[in-house]
Design a protein around this motif. Structure first.
Motif, PDB file in Angstrom:
ATOM      1  N   LYS A  34     -36.158  27.226  30.853  1.00  0.00           N
ATOM      2  CA  LYS A  34     -35.704  26.613  29.606  1.00  0.00           C
ATOM      3  C   LYS A  34     -36.863  25.806  29.020  1.00  0.00           C
ATOM      4  N   LEU A  35     -37.139  26.032  27.740  1.00  0.00           N
ATOM      5  CA  LEU A  35     -38.217  25.314  27.071  1.00  0.00           C
ATOM      6  C   LEU A  35     -37.871  23.829  26.953  1.00  0.00           C
ATOM      7  N   MET A  36     -38.811  22.974  27.395  1.00  0.00           N
ATOM      8  CA  MET A  36     -38.604  21.534  27.338  1.00  0.00           C
ATOM      9  C   MET A  36     -39.581  20.844  26.382  1.00  0.00           C
ATOM     10  N   ILE A  37     -40.804  21.316  26.349  1.00  0.00           N
ATOM     11  CA  ILE A  37     -41.851  20.735  25.516  1.00  0.00           C
ATOM     12  C   ILE A  37     -42.720  21.870  24.985  1.00  0.00           C
ATOM     13  N   TYR A  38     -43.146  21.777  23.732  1.00  0.00           N
ATOM     14  CA  TYR A  38     -44.098  22.732  23.184  1.00  0.00           C
ATOM     15  C   TYR A  38     -45.178  21.996  22.404  1.00  0.00           C
ATOM     16  N   GLU A  39     -46.280  22.682  22.186  1.00  0.00           N
ATOM     17  CA  GLU A  39     -47.441  22.077  21.515  1.00  0.00           C
ATOM     18  C   GLU A  39     -47.796  20.727  22.127  1.00  0.00           C
ATOM     19  N   SER A  50     -46.470  18.052  23.090  1.00  0.00           N
ATOM     20  CA  SER A  50     -45.647  16.840  23.070  1.00  0.00           C
ATOM     21  C   SER A  50     -44.371  16.952  22.230  1.00  0.00           C
ATOM     22  N   LYS A  51     -44.114  18.127  21.704  1.00  0.00           N
ATOM     23  CA  LYS A  51     -42.942  18.282  20.824  1.00  0.00           C
ATOM     24  C   LYS A  51     -41.730  18.752  21.604  1.00  0.00           C
ATOM     25  N   ARG A  52     -40.579  18.193  21.293  1.00  0.00           N
ATOM     26  CA  ARG A  52     -39.333  18.578  21.949  1.00  0.00           C
ATOM     27  C   ARG A  52     -38.520  19.500  21.059  1.00  0.00           C
ATOM     28  N   PRO A  53     -37.919  20.542  21.661  1.00  0.00           N
ATOM     29  CA  PRO A  53     -37.003  21.383  20.876  1.00  0.00           C
ATOM     30  C   PRO A  53     -35.832  20.544  20.382  1.00  0.00           C
ATOM     31  N   SER A  54     -35.234  20.994  19.299  1.00  0.00           N
ATOM     32  CA  SER A  54     -34.100  20.291  18.736  1.00  0.00           C
ATOM     33  C   SER A  54     -32.990  20.136  19.767  1.00  0.00           C
ATOM     34  N   SER A  74     -42.327  32.014  19.872  1.00  0.00           N
ATOM     35  CA  SER A  74     -42.017  31.091  18.785  1.00  0.00           C
ATOM     36  C   SER A  74     -42.266  31.735  17.433  1.00  0.00           C
ATOM     37  N   SER A  75     -41.593  31.239  16.426  1.00  0.00           N
ATOM     38  CA  SER A  75     -41.715  31.814  15.091  1.00  0.00           C
ATOM     39  C   SER A  75     -42.946  31.314  14.344  1.00  0.00           C
ATOM     40  N   TYR A 100     -48.043  28.911  20.077  1.00  0.00           N
ATOM     41  CA  TYR A 100     -47.701  29.898  21.087  1.00  0.00           C
ATOM     42  C   TYR A 100     -46.848  29.243  22.169  1.00  0.00           C
ATOM     43  N   TYR A 101     -45.602  29.650  22.226  1.00  0.00           N
ATOM     44  CA  TYR A 101     -44.715  29.251  23.304  1.00  0.00           C
ATOM     45  C   TYR A 101     -43.497  30.165  23.244  1.00  0.00           C
ATOM     46  N   MET A 102     -42.717  30.167  24.323  1.00  0.00           N
ATOM     47  CA  MET A 102     -41.557  31.041  24.424  1.00  0.00           C
ATOM     48  C   MET A 102     -40.303  30.200  24.381  1.00  0.00           C
ATOM     49  N   ASP A 103     -39.508  30.356  23.316  1.00  0.00           N
ATOM     50  CA  ASP A 103     -38.417  29.412  23.102  1.00  0.00           C
ATOM     51  C   ASP A 103     -37.040  29.895  23.559  1.00  0.00           C
ATOM     52  N   VAL A 104     -36.874  31.158  23.791  1.00  0.00           N
ATOM     53  CA  VAL A 104     -35.594  31.684  24.277  1.00  0.00           C
ATOM     54  C   VAL A 104     -35.882  32.683  25.388  1.00  0.00           C
ATOM     55  N   TRP A 105     -35.143  32.565  26.491  1.00  0.00           N
ATOM     56  CA  TRP A 105     -35.345  33.424  27.657  1.00  0.00           C
ATOM     57  C   TRP A 105     -34.044  34.095  28.040  1.00  0.00           C
ATOM     58  N   GLY A 106     -34.142  35.313  28.546  1.00  0.00           N
ATOM     59  CA  GLY A 106     -32.988  35.956  29.143  1.00  0.00           C
ATOM     60  C   GLY A 106     -32.794  35.488  30.571  1.00  0.00           C
ATOM     61  N   LYS A 107     -31.745  35.987  31.217  1.00  0.00           N
ATOM     62  CA  LYS A 107     -31.439  35.585  32.593  1.00  0.00           C
ATOM     63  C   LYS A 107     -32.199  36.418  33.625  1.00  0.00           C
ATOM     64  N   GLY A 108     -32.823  37.495  33.178  1.00  0.00           N
ATOM     65  CA  GLY A 108     -33.681  38.272  34.065  1.00  0.00           C
ATOM     66  C   GLY A 108     -32.996  39.454  34.712  1.00  0.00           C
ATOM     67  N   THR A 109     -33.815  40.418  35.136  1.00  0.00           N
ATOM     68  CA  THR A 109     -33.349  41.555  35.897  1.00  0.00           C
ATOM     69  C   THR A 109     -34.299  41.753  37.068  1.00  0.00           C
ATOM     70  N   THR A 110     -33.759  42.090  38.228  1.00  0.00           N
ATOM     71  CA  THR A 110     -34.549  42.130  39.453  1.00  0.00           C
ATOM     72  C   THR A 110     -35.087  43.529  39.742  1.00  0.00           C
ATOM     73  N   VAL A 111     -36.378  43.596  39.971  1.00  0.00           N
ATOM     74  CA  VAL A 111     -37.042  44.839  40.362  1.00  0.00           C
ATOM     75  C   VAL A 111     -37.545  44.690  41.791  1.00  0.00           C
ATOM     76  N   THR A 112     -37.178  45.623  42.643  1.00  0.00           N
ATOM     77  CA  THR A 112     -37.637  45.617  44.028  1.00  0.00           C
ATOM     78  C   THR A 112     -38.361  46.925  44.304  1.00  0.00           C
ATOM     79  N   VAL A 113     -39.614  46.817  44.699  1.00  0.00           N
ATOM     80  CA  VAL A 113     -40.417  48.004  45.019  1.00  0.00           C
ATOM     81  C   VAL A 113     -40.582  48.060  46.527  1.00  0.00           C
TER      82      VAL A 113
END
Lengths: 114, 121
Positions: free
Chosen positions: A47-52, A54-58, B100-101, B106-119
């Protein structure tokens, strides 16, 4: 690109403040104000907590704050609460060019609330 | 509600192939760049691949370059990761994550719950 260095564990009592460091190099943390922090509870998605830096998501609690000095970024959690117990990862943008792009994550820190 | 749901993980033999999918909902998928990030058992997060909103720009981590292919279908609000020549070290939970929009961040603001791959053989 080597992983950013974080302490393996940090602990504190409820109500206390803790700080997690994230040390990189002049090619990542030191070159960009683009450090993000993620909280991950066991078997859950990050879960994103901080970006750039020092910025917090809404909507995120202002108990979480970020900063940077040189090649080291930091996440501070104030007023520590039981639900803050989780793993925390820093992440830095590490540049891009025509054929190269990279995010580099930290090694992760387990926060324990005593 | 903004949501990402991964699927397609499973057990595969070394050298085998697998295709992961990520279904997006609650936002305009075609406007966002996307990423795949993985996490090996008991280990930290590792960025795997990035694709721009129009698929015009694609990047891979060195560890998967030449073996994995990222793609998307904006009409189906879906992101994919085609994985070939799989190795034991590819064993991980694979997350899709929205970029991010902002064009300057550059950062990732929404994540899925994931899927497991086992090799494993």
């Amino acid at each position: 690109q080597s992983a950013l260095t974080q302490p393996a564990s940090v602990s504190g009592s409820p109500g206390q403040s803790i700080t997690i460091s994230c040390t990189g190099t002049s090619s990542d943390v030191g070159s960009y104000n683009l450090v993000s922090w993620y909280q991950q509870h066991p078997d859950k998605a990050p879960k994103l907590m901080i970006y750039e830096g020092s910025k917090r998501p809404s909507g995120l609690s202002n108990r979480f704050s970020g900063s940077k000095s040189g090649n080291t970024a930091s996440l501070t959690i104030s007023g520590l609460q039981a639900e803050d117990e989780a793993d925390y990862y820093c992440c830095s943008y590490a540049g891009s060019s025509t054929f190269v792009f990279s995010y580099v994550f930290g090694t992760g820190t387990k926060v324990t609330v005593l | 509600e903004v949501q990402l749901v991964e699927s397609g993980g499973g057990l595969v033999q070394p050298g085998g192939s697998l295709r992961l999918s990520c279904a997006a909902s609650g936002f305009t998928f075609s406007s966002y760049s996307m990423n795949w990030v993985r996490q090996a058992p008991g280990k930290g997060l590792e960025w795997v691949s990035y694709i721009s909103s129009s698929s015009s720009t694609i990047y891979y981590a060195d560890s998967v370059k030449g073996r994995f292919t990222i793609s998307r279908d904006n009409a189906k609000n879906s992101l994919y990761l085609h994985m070939n020549s799989l190795r034991a070290e590819d064993t991980a939970v694979y997350y899709c994550a929205r970029e991010s929009s902002s064009s300057s961040s550059y950062y990732m603001d929404v994540w899925g719950k994931g899927t497991t791959v086992t090799v494993s053989s």
